[in-house]
Scaffold this motif. Structure first.
Motif, mmCIF file in Angstrom:
data_model
loop_
_atom_site.group_PDB
_atom_site.id
_atom_site.type_symbol
_atom_site.label_atom_id
_atom_site.label_comp_id
_atom_site.label_asym_id
_atom_site.label_seq_id
_atom_site.Cartn_x
_atom_site.Cartn_y
_atom_site.Cartn_z
ATOM 1 N N GLY A 112 0.786 -1.233 0.000
ATOM 2 C CA GLY A 112 0.000 0.000 0.000
ATOM 3 C C GLY A 112 0.809 1.269 0.000
ATOM 4 N N ASP A 113 0.245 2.321 0.589
ATOM 5 C CA ASP A 113 0.841 3.645 0.544
ATOM 6 C C ASP A 113 2.126 3.721 1.363
ATOM 7 O OD1 ASP A 113 -1.300 4.453 -0.967
ATOM 8 O OD2 ASP A 113 -2.467 5.107 0.773
ATOM 9 N N LYS A 114 2.901 4.750 1.057
ATOM 10 C CA LYS A 114 4.127 4.999 1.812
ATOM 11 C C LYS A 114 3.780 5.465 3.224
ATOM 12 C CE LYS A 114 7.118 6.160 -2.083
ATOM 13 N NZ LYS A 114 8.014 7.197 -2.671
ATOM 14 N N PHE A 130 13.019 -5.491 7.766
ATOM 15 C CA PHE A 130 11.620 -5.116 7.525
ATOM 16 C C PHE A 130 11.503 -4.303 6.230
ATOM 17 C CE2 PHE A 130 8.215 -1.922 8.182
ATOM 18 C CZ PHE A 130 7.123 -2.752 8.417
ATOM 19 N N ASN A 131 12.458 -3.392 6.004
ATOM 20 C CA ASN A 131 12.411 -2.537 4.816
ATOM 21 C C ASN A 131 12.627 -3.304 3.514
ATOM 22 O OD1 ASN A 131 13.807 0.280 6.546
ATOM 23 N ND2 ASN A 131 11.714 0.019 5.845
ATOM 24 N N LYS A 132 13.233 -4.478 3.597
ATOM 25 C CA LYS A 132 13.401 -5.293 2.394
ATOM 26 C C LYS A 132 12.056 -5.869 1.948
ATOM 27 C CE LYS A 132 18.139 -6.631 3.574
ATOM 28 N NZ LYS A 132 19.049 -7.749 3.960
ATOM 29 N N ILE A 133 11.163 -6.074 2.898
ATOM 30 C CA ILE A 133 9.831 -6.596 2.596
ATOM 31 C C ILE A 133 8.841 -5.469 2.347
ATOM 32 C CG2 ILE A 133 7.928 -8.029 3.470
ATOM 33 C CD1 ILE A 133 10.017 -9.452 5.227
ATOM 34 N N TYR A 134 8.983 -4.376 3.126
ATOM 35 C CA TYR A 134 8.093 -3.216 3.011
ATOM 36 C C TYR A 134 8.920 -1.962 2.710
ATOM 37 C CZ TYR A 134 4.924 -6.378 5.513
ATOM 38 O OH TYR A 134 4.165 -7.453 5.897
ATOM 39 N N PRO A 135 9.434 -1.850 1.483
ATOM 40 C CA PRO A 135 10.295 -0.707 1.152
ATOM 41 C C PRO A 135 9.596 0.646 1.211
ATOM 42 C CG PRO A 135 9.740 -1.960 -0.816
ATOM 43 C CD PRO A 135 9.265 -2.771 0.340
ATOM 44 N N ALA A 136 8.268 0.638 1.184
ATOM 45 C CA ALA A 136 7.522 1.903 1.215
ATOM 46 C C ALA A 136 7.330 2.426 2.636
ATOM 47 C CB ALA A 136 6.164 1.731 0.537
ATOM 48 N N ILE A 137 7.694 1.614 3.651
ATOM 49 C CA ILE A 137 7.521 2.044 5.041
ATOM 50 C C ILE A 137 8.886 2.378 5.636
ATOM 51 C CG2 ILE A 137 6.635 1.457 7.333
ATOM 52 C CD1 ILE A 137 4.773 -0.560 6.014
ATOM 53 N N SER A 138 9.077 3.631 5.981
ATOM 54 C CA SER A 138 10.337 4.084 6.577
ATOM 55 C C SER A 138 10.265 3.964 8.097
ATOM 56 C CB SER A 138 10.601 5.544 6.189
ATOM 57 O OG SER A 138 11.739 6.045 6.843
ATOM 58 N N GLU A 158 -4.942 2.986 19.371
ATOM 59 C CA GLU A 158 -4.968 2.152 18.173
ATOM 60 C C GLU A 158 -3.731 2.426 17.315
ATOM 61 O OE1 GLU A 158 -6.378 -0.709 15.505
ATOM 62 O OE2 GLU A 158 -7.029 -0.210 17.542
ATOM 63 N N GLU A 159 -2.964 1.376 17.032
ATOM 64 C CA GLU A 159 -1.765 1.553 16.219
ATOM 65 C C GLU A 159 -2.132 1.715 14.746
ATOM 66 O OE1 GLU A 159 -2.175 -1.384 17.944
ATOM 67 O OE2 GLU A 159 -0.729 -1.361 19.604
ATOM 68 N N SER A 160 -1.309 2.465 14.024
ATOM 69 C CA SER A 160 -1.508 2.587 12.583
ATOM 70 C C SER A 160 -1.201 1.246 11.916
ATOM 71 C CB SER A 160 -0.573 3.664 12.006
ATOM 72 O OG SER A 160 0.774 3.206 12.018
ATOM 73 N N SER A 161 -1.623 1.085 10.671
ATOM 74 C CA SER A 161 -1.358 -0.166 9.950
ATOM 75 C C SER A 161 0.140 -0.395 9.797
ATOM 76 C CB SER A 161 -2.028 -0.127 8.573
ATOM 77 O OG SER A 161 -1.512 0.932 7.796
ATOM 78 N N PHE A 162 0.913 0.704 9.663
ATOM 79 C CA PHE A 162 2.363 0.577 9.512
ATOM 80 C C PHE A 162 3.005 0.071 10.810
ATOM 81 C CE2 PHE A 162 1.178 4.413 6.896
ATOM 82 C CZ PHE A 162 1.137 3.734 5.692
ATOM 83 N N VAL A 163 2.555 0.611 11.931
ATOM 84 C CA VAL A 163 3.067 0.181 13.230
ATOM 85 C C VAL A 163 2.720 -1.286 13.475
ATOM 86 C CG1 VAL A 163 2.852 0.482 15.733
ATOM 87 C CG2 VAL A 163 3.075 2.486 14.247
#
Length: 284
Positions: A34-36, A58-66, A255-260
């Motif tokens: 999804g979104d960054k 984690f960033n190798k799997i989800y490169p859009a999440i910093s 409530e945690e964000s989807s990224f968290v």
């Protein structure tokens, strides 16, 4: 007939192109989910290195999440999550009574032993809990009193607000009361260093020094001291035989964000815990 054949070929090419585009889009979706987004982490300097190592994978799997990580100390990290200035607070100590009333959610990501360390030249290999406490409160001031050489003891401790220091003092009951207020019982002449690395360097460079660090920081530049004849290892900490140990926490609020949620799930996954196991003790 020729026109029909050409039309069939053209339709085939168009369909192939559509399927190819759909496959590429699906693959990209799997990678980015999804979104960054950004996940901010603030707190314990003990948790910081393992949080960063996990973030790199984690960033190798989800490169859009910093994932942005700061090591400011456990108390600062707990306050930051309470104040809403970070997504995840980290701590290398248990929450105190006041903090437990803030509605925070604790996620145990690992267990850690706090190792008592001395200079490589120091012959002292074992201390009792009581003698360790007396050294750090300044009651025992010479190595001769605990089987060492006739030399003054140089106590090195973490800074106020450090989760490692707070846990160490709690576990050794290194506290005292002044005007009905419980305060640190640390030796007033102790040298103060910020971070495990600074403690490690200080003890390694001072012949008469003693300090304490997270077990993951111990290497051959220091001598590890047994406590009550028990050396801190994965086995002795998991079994509870080694008493100077504590959990490592990631803390959220609300409530945690989807990224968290994705990051926390990865931390506790087999892959995340494999990284934890390189220096700490897994939760399973």
């Amino acid at each position: 007939m020729k026109k029909l054949i050409c039309l069939a070929v053209l339709l085939s090419l168009l369909l192939t192109g559509c399927v190819g585009n759909k496959t590429d889009s699906s693959t990209n979706q799997d990678q980015t989910e999804g979104d960054k987004g950004v996940v901010t982490i603030n707190g314990s300097t003990t948790v910081q290195p393992v949080a960063q190592s996990i973030a790199d994978e984690f960033n190798k799997i989800y490169p859009a999440i910093s994932v942005e990580i700061q090591g400011t100390g456990s108390s600062a990290g707990i306050k930051a999550i309470h104040d809403g200035t970070t997504d995840i607070g980290t701590s290398s100590r248990q929450l105190n009574a006041e903090e437990k009333g803030w509605g925070l959610k604790e996620h145990i990501i690992a267990y850690d032993g706090i190792a008592v360390v001395v200079n490589k030249s120091n012959p002292v290999k074992n201390l009792s809990i009581e003698d360790t406490k007396k050294i750090f409160e300044g009651t025992i001031k010479n190595w001769r009193e605990v089987g060492g050489e006739n030399r003054p003891i140089v106590v090195i401790s973490r800074e106020s607000g450090s989760g490692t220091r707070s846990a160490f003092e709690d576990l050794l009951k290194l506290k005292k009361k002044i005007d009905d207020k419980t305060v640190s019982g640390l030796f007033e002449e102790a040298l103060i260093s910020e971070g495990n690395g600074a403690i490690k360097a200080g003890v390694a460079s001072k012949k008469n020094a003693i300090g304490y660090v997270s077990l993951g920081y111990v290497d051959d530049t220091l001598n590890l001291v047994s406590i009550e004849n028990v050396t801190p290892t994965v086995e002795t900490i998991k079994s509870g035989v080694y008493k100077i140990s504590r959990p490592l926490l990631m803390i959220t609020k609300g409530e945690e964000s989807s990224f968290v949620k994705k990051y926390l799930k990865f931390v506790l996954s087999d892959e995340g815990q494999k990284i934890v196991a390189e220096n700490y003790i897994t939760v399973d």
